[in-house]
Design a protein around this motif. Sequence first.
Motif, PDB file in Angstrom:
ATOM      1  N   LEU A  82       0.815  -1.211   0.000  1.00 16.63           N
ATOM      2  CA  LEU A  82       0.000   0.000   0.000  1.00 16.63           C
ATOM      3  C   LEU A  82       0.851   1.266   0.000  1.00 16.63           C
ATOM      4  N   ASN A  83       2.087   1.167   0.414  1.00 10.31           N
ATOM      5  CA  ASN A  83       2.978   2.322   0.336  1.00 10.31           C
ATOM      6  C   ASN A  83       3.238   2.707  -1.114  1.00 10.31           C
ATOM      7  N   GLN A  84       3.168   1.737  -2.014  1.00  9.71           N
ATOM      8  CA  GLN A  84       3.276   2.036  -3.439  1.00  9.71           C
ATOM      9  C   GLN A  84       1.936   2.469  -4.027  1.00  9.71           C
ATOM     10  N   VAL A  85       0.861   1.933  -3.471  1.00 12.02           N
ATOM     11  CA  VAL A  85      -0.469   2.265  -3.967  1.00 12.02           C
ATOM     12  C   VAL A  85      -0.858   3.687  -3.602  1.00 12.02           C
ATOM     13  N   ASP A  86      -0.663   4.064  -2.328  1.00 16.76           N
ATOM     14  CA  ASP A  86      -1.076   5.380  -1.838  1.00 16.76           C
ATOM     15  C   ASP A  86      -0.137   5.809  -0.709  1.00 16.76           C
ATOM     16  N   PRO A  87       1.056   6.322  -1.056  1.00 16.11           N
ATOM     17  CA  PRO A  87       2.028   6.696  -0.014  1.00 16.11           C
ATOM     18  C   PRO A  87       1.533   7.801   0.905  1.00 16.11           C
ATOM     19  N   THR A  88       0.653   8.665   0.417  1.00 15.76           N
ATOM     20  CA  THR A  88       0.122   9.735   1.269  1.00 15.76           C
ATOM     21  C   THR A  88      -0.747   9.156   2.376  1.00 15.76           C
ATOM     22  N   TRP A  89      -1.577   8.189   2.018  1.00 14.19           N
ATOM     23  CA  TRP A  89      -2.412   7.542   3.037  1.00 14.19           C
ATOM     24  C   TRP A  89      -1.538   6.847   4.071  1.00 14.19           C
ATOM     25  N   VAL A  90      -0.511   6.163   3.633  1.00 18.37           N
ATOM     26  CA  VAL A  90       0.372   5.449   4.554  1.00 18.37           C
ATOM     27  C   VAL A  90       1.047   6.417   5.522  1.00 18.37           C
ATOM     28  N   LEU A 226       1.390  -5.558  -9.085  1.00 21.26           N
ATOM     29  CA  LEU A 226       0.308  -5.752  -8.125  1.00 21.26           C
ATOM     30  C   LEU A 226      -0.206  -4.416  -7.607  1.00 21.26           C
ATOM     31  N   ALA A 227       0.696  -3.484  -7.327  1.00 21.65           N
ATOM     32  CA  ALA A 227       0.301  -2.163  -6.840  1.00 21.65           C
ATOM     33  C   ALA A 227      -0.551  -1.437  -7.872  1.00 21.65           C
ATOM     34  N   LEU A 228      -0.205  -1.575  -9.145  1.00 22.87           N
ATOM     35  CA  LEU A 228      -0.991  -0.940 -10.205  1.00 22.87           C
ATOM     36  C   LEU A 228      -2.398  -1.535 -10.263  1.00 22.87           C
ATOM     37  N   GLN A 229      -2.504  -2.843 -10.087  1.00 34.03           N
ATOM     38  CA  GLN A 229      -3.830  -3.480 -10.082  1.00 34.03           C
ATOM     39  C   GLN A 229      -4.677  -2.984  -8.907  1.00 34.03           C
ATOM     40  N   VAL A 230      -4.057  -2.842  -7.743  1.00 32.84           N
ATOM     41  CA  VAL A 230      -4.795  -2.365  -6.570  1.00 32.84           C
ATOM     42  C   VAL A 230      -5.214  -0.906  -6.772  1.00 32.84           C
ATOM     43  N   GLN A 231      -4.318  -0.086  -7.337  1.00 30.41           N
ATOM     44  CA  GLN A 231      -4.672   1.310  -7.620  1.00 30.41           C
ATOM     45  C   GLN A 231      -5.883   1.390  -8.537  1.00 30.41           C
ATOM     46  N   THR A 232      -5.876   0.585  -9.569  1.00 33.98           N
ATOM     47  CA  THR A 232      -6.991   0.585 -10.524  1.00 33.98           C
ATOM     48  C   THR A 232      -8.289   0.171  -9.842  1.00 33.98           C
ATOM     49  N   ALA A 233      -8.209  -0.828  -8.967  1.00 32.82           N
ATOM     50  CA  ALA A 233      -9.399  -1.283  -8.242  1.00 32.82           C
ATOM     51  C   ALA A 233      -9.922  -0.188  -7.321  1.00 32.82           C
ATOM     52  N   ILE A 234      -9.044   0.518  -6.632  1.00 36.49           N
ATOM     53  CA  ILE A 234      -9.465   1.594  -5.729  1.00 36.49           C
ATOM     54  C   ILE A 234     -10.111   2.730  -6.505  1.00 36.49           C
ATOM     55  N   GLN A 235      -9.543   3.081  -7.637  1.00 35.51           N
ATOM     56  CA  GLN A 235     -10.125   4.151  -8.466  1.00 35.51           C
ATOM     57  C   GLN A 235     -11.528   3.780  -8.918  1.00 35.51           C
ATOM     58  N   GLY A 236     -11.712   2.518  -9.305  1.00 37.87           N
ATOM     59  CA  GLY A 236     -13.043   2.076  -9.711  1.00 37.87           C
ATOM     60  C   GLY A 236     -14.016   2.085  -8.551  1.00 37.87           C
ATOM     61  N   ALA A 237     -13.547   1.693  -7.376  1.00 38.69           N
ATOM     62  CA  ALA A 237     -14.412   1.653  -6.197  1.00 38.69           C
ATOM     63  C   ALA A 237     -14.897   3.042  -5.820  1.00 38.69           C
ATOM     64  N   ARG A 238     -14.054   4.035  -5.953  1.00 34.33           N
ATOM     65  CA  ARG A 238     -14.418   5.394  -5.540  1.00 34.33           C
ATOM     66  C   ARG A 238     -15.474   6.025  -6.435  1.00 34.33           C
ATOM     67  N   ARG A 239     -15.745   5.430  -7.566  1.00 36.22           N
ATOM     68  CA  ARG A 239     -16.807   5.964  -8.444  1.00 36.22           C
ATOM     69  C   ARG A 239     -18.183   5.434  -8.053  1.00 36.22           C
ATOM     70  N   ILE A 240     -18.215   4.521  -7.116  1.00 42.61           N
ATOM     71  CA  ILE A 240     -19.471   3.875  -6.707  1.00 42.61           C
ATOM     72  C   ILE A 240     -20.036   4.579  -5.484  1.00 42.61           C
ATOM     73  N   ARG A 241     -21.346   4.633  -5.398  1.00 40.80           N
ATOM     74  CA  ARG A 241     -21.997   5.173  -4.208  1.00 40.80           C
ATOM     75  C   ARG A 241     -22.832   4.085  -3.524  1.00 40.80           C
ATOM     76  N   VAL A 242     -24.108   4.007  -3.801  1.00 47.62           N
ATOM     77  CA  VAL A 242     -24.967   3.033  -3.124  1.00 47.62           C
ATOM     78  C   VAL A 242     -24.965   1.713  -3.888  1.00 47.62           C
ATOM     79  N   LEU A 243     -24.692   0.641  -3.161  1.00 50.99           N
ATOM     80  CA  LEU A 243     -24.690  -0.690  -3.764  1.00 50.99           C
ATOM     81  C   LEU A 243     -25.934  -1.456  -3.327  1.00 50.99           C
ATOM     82  N   GLN A 244     -26.477  -2.221  -4.257  1.00 49.50           N
ATOM     83  CA  GLN A 244     -27.596  -3.112  -3.958  1.00 49.50           C
ATOM     84  C   GLN A 244     -27.301  -4.485  -4.518  1.00 49.50           C
TER      85      GLN A 244
END
Length: 394
Positions: A82-90, A226-244
């Motif tokens: 995650l330090n490679q995915v989002d160093p600011t968060w870490v 692997l870090a690039l794949q996780v980054q892509t997944a996080i970016q996609g997740a942040r576009r979502i709001r309510v899930l059903q």
Amino acid sequence: MLDPAAFHGIAGRVVRTLEPHTEADPAGLLLTFLAAVGNIIGPGPHAIADAASHPARLNVVLVGQTSRARKGSAWAQIRRLLNQVDPTWVSDCILPGLASGEALIAEVRDGNGDDLGASDKRRLVLEPEFARLLAVASREGAILSAVIREAWDGNRLKNRTKRDPLVATGAHISVVGHVTREELLRRLADTEAANGFANRFLFGLVRRSQHLPEGGNLDQAALDDLALQVQTAIQGARRIRVLQRDSGARERWAMAYKEFGDGGDGLAGAVTARPEAQALRLSVAYAALDGSATIQTAHLEAALAVWNYCEASAYAIFGEALGDPIADRLLVELRKVGKEGLDGTAQSALFGRHVSAVRLNQARQELERRGLVVSEQEETGGRPRLVSRAVLGQ
């Protein structure tokens, strides 16, 4: 062992990539990743149940049978990724333990006058000595337990002290803790189970998975990919709001909902008393990481696999513990002495005569109510004496 369904999507790829290069338990890697990445994503993607919002906000505790269960190794591996995915968060959003509930509120406080407050309300509390957090929470007058409960619920956090009143809204707080089984049993007081603190955590029993005398050898190129794949997944997740749930997941959820039942007795039953909410949040995490605005059957199956593992872990960890330290100690000692049992004087002596007769009677009655102990008056030629015996086979 975790059902393979738990290793769905990017979470599964993370575990499969890291697992050959670490002694950490795959379950520890998975739980740590889900809690950490759920905090990075934030409260945006969420499901609604009974008018309450349930994002991928998770509290997890890795419980080792011994201090050599490689709990810290799981965190080290996930942190490196995650330090490679989002160093600011870490660097900005990880708290190394907590001194008080007031300190946690201060970390995510709202602005007030010249104080601009926290610009980022995400925090992951890393507590490698979870027993220490429990000790802080149990201090008289401490608000840490209440703050963690309110934070998990997504409620407004308030420090009511007149001298330094603080408020935090919109906080997104997760906890990752490490503890041995012995420490957890010793520190988790009955009040912490009863007040809903413990059942806001997922407890996962972990062990050392393998022996690597020379350590792992995951190369940088594989970690970068692997870090690039996780980054892509996080970016996609942040576009979502309510899930059903889609139709297939709704059908599967209806079956699971019936299976959850009304919970068990004792401490294990108390700490596993939120299966619906925990499974829902886990399904939100899996769906969001897939970039899916709907919770599908695969996401739900993954979530249920994790929940089932944590529920089984809780029963393995806590066993028959009732969450009442007096009753638990009395039961252990009654089983040791067997058929002879212990009279009232001997029972009081177990606690150095520091436990009142009323409190000891309450504990004894609870054991009798559960069918674990039988007490009876025995004639002595003088004043009858009360003798308690453990029920054989219980």
